[in-house]
Design an enzyme around this catalytic site. Structure first.
Site, short mmCIF file in Angstrom:
data_model
loop_
_atom_site.label_atom_id
_atom_site.label_comp_id
_atom_site.label_asym_id
_atom_site.label_seq_id
_atom_site.Cartn_x
_atom_site.Cartn_y
_atom_site.Cartn_z
N CYS A 1 124.26 127.30 60.89
CA CYS A 1 123.50 127.69 61.78
C CYS A 1 122.99 127.09 62.90
O CYS A 1 122.72 127.54 63.86
CB CYS A 1 122.01 128.46 60.97
SG CYS A 1 122.38 129.78 59.72
N CYS B 1 123.16 133.69 56.45
CA CYS B 1 121.88 133.20 56.50
C CYS B 1 121.00 134.04 57.61
O CYS B 1 121.46 134.77 58.26
CB CYS B 1 121.75 131.74 57.02
SG CYS B 1 122.68 130.48 56.06
N CYS C 1 120.59 125.54 57.88
CA CYS C 1 121.76 124.89 57.61
C CYS C 1 122.44 124.40 58.73
O CYS C 1 122.33 124.85 59.91
CB CYS C 1 122.60 125.88 56.62
SG CYS C 1 123.62 127.21 57.46
N GLU D 1 118.99 133.15 59.88
CA GLU D 1 119.04 132.39 61.27
C GLU D 1 120.60 133.32 62.03
O GLU D 1 120.13 133.96 63.26
CB GLU D 1 119.27 131.15 61.33
CG GLU D 1 118.22 130.41 60.86
CD GLU D 1 118.10 130.09 59.24
OE1 GLU D 1 118.56 130.97 58.46
OE2 GLU D 1 117.79 128.88 59.07
N ILE E 1 121.65 137.77 53.48
CA ILE E 1 122.27 138.88 53.26
C ILE E 1 123.25 138.29 52.20
O ILE E 1 124.36 137.51 52.73
CB ILE E 1 122.86 139.91 54.13
CG1 ILE E 1 121.68 140.12 55.16
CG2 ILE E 1 123.56 140.81 53.49
CD1 ILE E 1 122.33 140.82 56.43
N1 THU Z 1 119.37 130.35 53.75
C1 THU Z 1 118.94 130.94 54.87
O1 THU Z 1 119.13 132.13 55.07
N2 THU Z 1 118.59 130.11 55.71
C2 THU Z 1 118.16 128.91 55.75
O2 THU Z 1 117.44 128.23 56.68
C3 THU Z 1 118.55 128.18 54.33
C4 THU Z 1 119.45 128.89 53.48
C5 THU Z 1 119.95 131.45 52.56
C6 THU Z 1 121.53 131.35 52.42
C7 THU Z 1 121.19 131.65 50.80
O3 THU Z 1 121.14 132.98 50.69
C8 THU Z 1 119.84 131.26 50.18
O4 THU Z 1 119.08 130.91 51.43
C9 THU Z 1 119.83 130.11 49.52
O5 THU Z 1 120.79 129.21 49.92
#
Ligand code: THU
Length: 135
Positions: free
Chosen positions: A93, A53, A90, A55, A43
């Site tokens: 997370c 993220c 990341c 996760e 989001i």
């Molecule tokens: N992102 C995630 O939601 N999870 C991941 O494992 C890697 C990155 C998202 C964060 C951001 O909204 C987009 O991916 C680009 O980094």
């Protein structure tokens, strides 16, 4: 629970991703020890910093519903119409996982498709992590 089921749920969760800035959509499906699956998506926010993220969305939903013990999470991410790589959690997370999961037991599945996926323990992705047991 089959890995493939959790991957399918993550793919479904990705449908709700709100990623107008990066255009990189991520879905996660988190399996609680109760057997409940919690879904999460990324989001984003116009101010960038408050973005969340997939996760962490799944973890915060689960913990806010009273679940605190977890078995596994499946993650799937990529640009629209082309998931051609593995999305790894990341560092932030991974640290949130460390708070609620046993590092040697909690499984992290990152998938390109239902057939192509990699599977790790939290310990493999966050070696020598700092967690509740250190305090
Ligand atoms: N992102 C995630 O939601 N999870 C991941 O494992 C890697 C990155 C998202 C964060 C951001 O909204 C987009 O991916 C680009 O980094």
């Amino acid at each position: 629970m089959d890995d493939i089921v959790l991957i399918r749920e993550a793919l479904q969760a990705r449908e709700a991703a709100y990623a107008p800035y990066s255009k990189f959509k991520v879905g996660a499906a988190l399996l609680g020890k109760s057997g409940t699956i919690y879904h999460g998506c990324n989001i984003e926010n116009a101010a960038y910093g408050p973005s969340n993220c997939a996760e962490r969305t799944a973890f915060f939903k689960a913990v806010s519903e009273g679940e605190r013990e977890f078995c596994a999470i499946a993650i799937i991410g990529g640009y629209d119409g082309q998931i051609d790589g593995y999305a790894f959690p990341c560092g932030v997370c991974r640290q949130v996982m460390m708070e609620f999961c046993h590092p040697a037991e909690f499984m992290i599945i990152t998938a390109e498709s239902e057939q192509d996926y990699k599977k790790y323990t939290l310990e493999q992705l966050l070696p020598e992590g700092f967690g509740p047991f250190n305090l």
